[in-house]
Design a protein around this motif. Sequence first.
Motif, PDB file in Angstrom:
ATOM      1  N   PHE A 136       0.820  -1.201   0.000  1.00  0.00           N
ATOM      2  CA  PHE A 136       0.000   0.000   0.000  1.00  0.00           C
ATOM      3  C   PHE A 136       0.863   1.263   0.000  1.00  0.00           C
ATOM      4  N   CYS A 137       2.142   1.115   0.324  1.00  0.00           N
ATOM      5  CA  CYS A 137       3.040   2.268   0.360  1.00  0.00           C
ATOM      6  C   CYS A 137       3.460   2.717  -1.040  1.00  0.00           C
ATOM      7  N   PHE A 138       3.122   1.938  -2.083  1.00  0.00           N
ATOM      8  CA  PHE A 138       3.500   2.307  -3.437  1.00  0.00           C
ATOM      9  C   PHE A 138       2.751   3.541  -3.933  1.00  0.00           C
ATOM     10  N   LYS A 139       1.589   3.833  -3.335  1.00  0.00           N
ATOM     11  CA  LYS A 139       0.798   4.972  -3.810  1.00  0.00           C
ATOM     12  C   LYS A 139       0.053   5.630  -2.656  1.00  0.00           C
ATOM     13  N   GLN A 140      -0.420   6.843  -2.904  1.00  0.00           N
ATOM     14  CA  GLN A 140      -1.208   7.555  -1.915  1.00  0.00           C
ATOM     15  C   GLN A 140      -2.544   6.845  -1.736  1.00  0.00           C
ATOM     16  N   GLN A 141      -3.075   6.918  -0.537  1.00  0.00           N
ATOM     17  CA  GLN A 141      -4.343   6.277  -0.210  1.00  0.00           C
ATOM     18  C   GLN A 141      -5.350   7.348   0.193  1.00  0.00           C
ATOM     19  N   THR A 142      -6.577   7.204  -0.274  1.00  0.00           N
ATOM     20  CA  THR A 142      -7.654   8.118   0.090  1.00  0.00           C
ATOM     21  C   THR A 142      -8.661   7.354   0.931  1.00  0.00           C
ATOM     22  N   PHE A 143      -8.935   7.865   2.127  1.00  0.00           N
ATOM     23  CA  PHE A 143      -9.854   7.211   3.047  1.00  0.00           C
ATOM     24  C   PHE A 143     -11.091   8.077   3.239  1.00  0.00           C
ATOM     25  N   ALA A 144     -12.257   7.493   2.989  1.00  0.00           N
ATOM     26  CA  ALA A 144     -13.523   8.185   3.204  1.00  0.00           C
ATOM     27  C   ALA A 144     -13.731   8.368   4.709  1.00  0.00           C
ATOM     28  N   PRO A 145     -14.625   9.279   5.114  1.00  0.00           N
ATOM     29  CA  PRO A 145     -14.889   9.453   6.544  1.00  0.00           C
ATOM     30  C   PRO A 145     -15.278   8.130   7.212  1.00  0.00           C
ATOM     31  N   HIS A 146     -14.594   7.791   8.279  1.00  0.00           N
ATOM     32  CA  HIS A 146     -14.833   6.595   9.098  1.00  0.00           C
ATOM     33  C   HIS A 146     -14.644   5.283   8.335  1.00  0.00           C
ATOM     34  N   GLU A 147     -13.952   5.317   7.231  1.00  0.00           N
ATOM     35  CA  GLU A 147     -13.691   4.099   6.468  1.00  0.00           C
ATOM     36  C   GLU A 147     -12.659   3.240   7.195  1.00  0.00           C
ATOM     37  N   VAL A 148     -12.870   1.931   7.148  1.00  0.00           N
ATOM     38  CA  VAL A 148     -11.932   0.953   7.694  1.00  0.00           C
ATOM     39  C   VAL A 148     -11.459   0.114   6.521  1.00  0.00           C
TER      40      VAL A 148
END
Length: 193
Positions: A136-148
């Motif tokens: 997962f460190c290969f790219k930026q991650q986008t997390f929605a509100p309260h996403e797990v």
Amino acid sequence: MSQVLTPAGTLIKAANRRLAVRLLAVIAGSLLFVAIQPGLYKAFCEWTGIYDIDRADQLAHSPLAGRAVRLEFDANSFDNGLRFRPELATLSAKTGNVVHVTYRVENTRDTVVIGQAVPSYSPQHAGGYVKKLDCFCFKQQTFAPHEVRELPVVFVLDPELPADVTTVTLSYTFFEVPEGSVQGKPVNSKSAP
């Protein structure tokens, strides 16, 4: 009624033709870039060793006997609303074997958080012997509100890991990326309870 071209009209037509040629060149260049981009990406990955599946296969079939190594996993997050931890704290693995581990991330904010994980290793020189196949460190991650989300890491420990290294710690730190520096929606989203 016939059209009379003035010198100014001729200049405007010539300028329009030049603009049209430039726009067509930009379009052709863009199409060419899109066509060769997968090859460029593959060449970059081969050069850097990122996503080096062939190398992992070579390591797995190395004539060197695999030896047991203790793996420790760590996770850090700097006040960015992400609760971040490895699913396993420790694991015993053999050099040359493919290792699959998972990190769990929860966005505790009511807003979207964009982050980038940066790996580090202990001992530091052991990082050169950790051959990542997926991370997962290969790219930026986008997390929605309260996403797990569960994020995978797949790697091989090179059988040539120095014999004095019996424990390798793989640590990730999630840093928040300034808003506007990434586009798009969450990728590889996998919700968990």
